[in-house]
Enzyme design. Sequence first.
Site, PDB file in Angstrom:
ATOM      1  CG  ASP A 146       3.890  98.414  36.303  1.00 56.35           C
ATOM      2  OD1 ASP A 146       3.165  97.723  35.562  1.00 56.35           O
ATOM      3  OD2 ASP A 146       4.482  99.445  35.914  1.00 56.35           O
ATOM      4  CB  SER A 147      -0.922  95.001  36.310  1.00 54.17           C
ATOM      5  OG  SER A 147      -0.249  93.757  36.355  1.00 54.17           O
ATOM      6  CG  ASP A 160       6.406  95.596  34.894  1.00 54.90           C
ATOM      7  OD1 ASP A 160       7.088  95.620  33.853  1.00 54.90           O
ATOM      8  OD2 ASP A 160       5.169  95.459  34.897  1.00 54.90           O
ATOM      9  CE  LYS A 200       6.344  94.031  31.426  1.00 57.40           C
ATOM     10  NZ  LYS A 200       5.848  95.432  31.448  1.00 57.40           N
ATOM     11  CD  GLU A 218       5.202 100.614  31.175  1.00 54.33           C
ATOM     12  OE1 GLU A 218       4.938 101.824  30.991  1.00 54.33           O
ATOM     13  OE2 GLU A 218       4.455  99.842  31.817  1.00 54.33           O
ATOM     14  CD  GLU A 274      -0.390  97.101  27.780  1.00 47.80           C
ATOM     15  OE1 GLU A 274       0.715  97.018  28.356  1.00 47.80           O
ATOM     16  OE2 GLU A 274      -1.446  97.352  28.389  1.00 47.80           O
TER      17      GLU A 274
HETATM   18  O1  KIV Z   1       2.128  95.124  34.542  1.00 49.05           O
HETATM   19  C1  KIV Z   1       1.668  94.295  33.740  1.00 49.05           C
HETATM   20  O2  KIV Z   1       0.834  93.459  34.091  1.00 49.05           O
HETATM   21  C2  KIV Z   1       2.138  94.339  32.366  1.00 49.05           C
HETATM   22  C3  KIV Z   1       1.429  93.468  31.387  1.00 49.05           C
HETATM   23  C4  KIV Z   1       0.117  94.039  31.040  1.00 49.05           C
HETATM   24  C5  KIV Z   1       2.257  93.213  30.173  1.00 49.05           C
HETATM   25  O3  KIV Z   1       3.026  95.064  32.059  1.00 49.05           O
END
Ligand code: KIV
Length: 271
Positions: free
Chosen positions: A51-52, A90, A120, A122, A189
């Site tokens: 989600d980055s 994510d 993924k 969190e 992280e």
């Molecule tokens: O969204 C992302 O890029 C991440 C990484 C920093 C692990 O969750």
Amino acid sequence: MSVHQEIKRITVHVLQAMKARGEKITMLTGYDFSMARILDEAGVEVILVGDSASNVMAGHETTLPITLDQMIYHASSVVRAVKRALIVVDLPFGAYQGSSRVALESAIRIMKESGAHAVKMEGGAEIANSVKRILSAGIPVMGHLGLTPQSIYKFGTYKVRAKEEEEAEKLKQDAKLLEDLGCFAIVLEKIPAQLTKVVSESLIIPTIGIGAGVHADGQVLVTHDMLGITKDFQPRFLRRYAELFDEIKGAVAQYCADVKAVDFPNDTEQY
Ligand code: KIV
């Protein structure tokens, strides 16, 4: 023998076998077809549709605004490019925190509409029901502990997490819980390297670190950061392997100059 060598896909079981034999795992973020193709051909084992994308693709300050539909768009572009890597997506903010039913529906949409291989999420104990329900549908889940950017407004800063005993203890318990629930790996992280060592040694499943030191079973970076496409983000943990912002800017400036000078296209570049 065929001239076309069969490509052996990376699965969650391959990653666990890599940990068992002490081979480090590589993961990088990917959000589009062209970059994902490069990452896959270069041999990265896991491509994270992170989600980055909210930051590096859309220009938002945080990861919170990106939607499930947008994540599915990015993920399906990556899936079309990749022949070998495991593709993890994510679950974005708001797509799983409220209820386990919403979480399952979001995860199913990602798997069905993008063709990715895993999701993924969190958090630890607070999302245990959602993790359990998604796993029970046969969808592999990667955990994410330590600095969890979807909670940035709760943390207040992007500083190193779990330096104090109480938070470190909760992280250890959450990691064990995620393993017991059936997660296939956990991202750690921005936590102290020594804590990463303790957690990694206590688990059978692999840990993948970002700013978490050398003891993680694998490493992940945001591709745009490690290639120097983003310019102003320079945390201590980031190693830049290229300076593409400057290289691309130079190439584009040269193109502009060539067009203005009526140098491009030349005789061999036209019909
Ligand atoms: O969204 C992302 O890029 C991440 C990484 C920093 C692990 O969750």
